[in-house]
Motif scaffolding. Structure first.
Motif, PDB file in Angstrom:
ATOM      1  N   HIS A 136      71.851 -14.089 -87.445  1.00 35.47           N
ATOM      2  CA  HIS A 136      71.296 -13.795 -89.042  1.00 35.47           C
ATOM      3  C   HIS A 136      70.378 -14.953 -89.134  1.00 35.47           C
ATOM      4  CE1 HIS A 136      74.383 -11.370 -88.881  1.00 35.47           C
ATOM      5  NE2 HIS A 136      75.248 -12.189 -88.347  1.00 35.47           N
ATOM      6  N   GLY A 137      70.099 -15.711 -88.388  1.00 33.76           N
ATOM      7  CA  GLY A 137      68.561 -17.038 -88.350  1.00 33.76           C
ATOM      8  C   GLY A 137      68.890 -17.863 -90.131  1.00 33.76           C
ATOM      9  N   ALA A 138      70.243 -18.478 -89.926  1.00 37.49           N
ATOM     10  CA  ALA A 138      70.573 -19.067 -90.644  1.00 37.49           C
ATOM     11  C   ALA A 138      70.483 -20.429 -89.536  1.00 37.49           C
ATOM     12  CB  ALA A 138      71.890 -18.556 -91.139  1.00 37.49           C
ATOM     13  N   VAL A 139      70.360 -21.530 -89.935  1.00 37.08           N
ATOM     14  CA  VAL A 139      69.919 -23.159 -89.352  1.00 37.08           C
ATOM     15  C   VAL A 139      71.629 -22.857 -88.928  1.00 37.08           C
ATOM     16  CG1 VAL A 139      70.176 -25.573 -89.299  1.00 37.08           C
ATOM     17  CG2 VAL A 139      68.522 -23.659 -90.188  1.00 37.08           C
ATOM     18  N   THR A 140      72.234 -23.866 -87.882  1.00 33.48           N
ATOM     19  CA  THR A 140      73.318 -24.362 -87.099  1.00 33.48           C
ATOM     20  C   THR A 140      73.135 -25.123 -86.392  1.00 33.48           C
ATOM     21  OG1 THR A 140      75.386 -22.842 -86.250  1.00 33.48           O
ATOM     22  CG2 THR A 140      73.110 -22.469 -85.318  1.00 33.48           C
ATOM     23  N   ALA A 141      74.671 -25.577 -85.828  1.00 39.38           N
ATOM     24  CA  ALA A 141      74.891 -26.999 -85.161  1.00 39.38           C
ATOM     25  C   ALA A 141      74.102 -26.193 -83.491  1.00 39.38           C
ATOM     26  CB  ALA A 141      76.126 -27.119 -84.928  1.00 39.38           C
ATOM     27  N   ALA A 142      73.915 -27.105 -82.703  1.00 34.08           N
ATOM     28  CA  ALA A 142      73.182 -26.520 -81.374  1.00 34.08           C
ATOM     29  C   ALA A 142      74.228 -26.387 -80.505  1.00 34.08           C
ATOM     30  CB  ALA A 142      72.381 -27.918 -80.942  1.00 34.08           C
TER      31      ALA A 142
END
Length: 185
Positions: free
Chosen positions: A118-124
């Motif tokens: 969705h384009g949200a920043v997340t953890a690797a």
């Protein structure tokens, strides 16, 4: 030295009670379920964690983000700081938000961030090796838990049967005991 008699619960013996046979069958059933279910459920859990980690790796992508401000210095003991950045989501829409950065990059610098579908920043996502370790540990933990449940079940059944046998013994003793006690006769 006395010889240990195997399968004593099923042997014909005038002192054997029905509860010993019941206990033997319960123990056999729990052991069978444990030896079959524990590895099976452990393997299913291992595969489920492996699939979840693979899905996670498939859905997360590295995206280039442009910093909108200078990164603040990291707090004491922290290795990463945060800064406001702009990046494009997979559907092409522009996103703005706080992203983790290493060091103190300046405004306009490009940094790589992990985003979800969705384009949200997340953890690797975890690496393939770490995913394998997670999967194996989950499988072993679930299998061990099933074994512990079986042992607990066996212990509870044993306590209940021992309690019932003690009650029956006390009832029988109140009936037979006065005949053996010559002093009270």
């Amino acid at each position: 030295m006395g010889r240990k008699v195997r399968l004593w619960r099923w042997r014909c013996n005038p002192l054997r009670r029905r509860s010993y046979v019941v206990e033997g069958w319960i123990i056999l059933g729990l052991a069978s379920v444990t030896f079959v279910a524990a590895p099976l459920v452990g393997a299913v859990a291992c595969e489920a964690v492996r699939d979840a980690r693979a899905h996670e790796r498939h859905e997360r992508h590295v995206t280039a983000a442009t910093l909108e401000e200078d990164a603040a210095p990291a707090a004491a003991g922290a290795t990463r700081a945060g800064a406001v950045a702009r990046w494009a989501a997979p559907d092409g829409t522009a996103r703005i938000g706080r992203v983790p950065v290493t060091g103190q990059p300046r405004r306009g610098a490009r940094v790589d961030v992990w985003t979800d579908r969705h384009g949200a920043v997340t953890a690797a996502p975890v690496s393939a090796a770490a995913a394998r370790i997670d999967a194996v540990l989950a499988g072993v933990a679930i299998a061990a838990f099933i074994c512990l449940l079986a042992l607990a079940g066996r212990r509870i059944v044993g306590w209940q049967l021992d309690r019932r046998r003690s009650e029956l013994w006390a009832c029988e003793w109140t009936r037979v005991g006065p005949r053996w006690d010559r002093r009270n006769a």
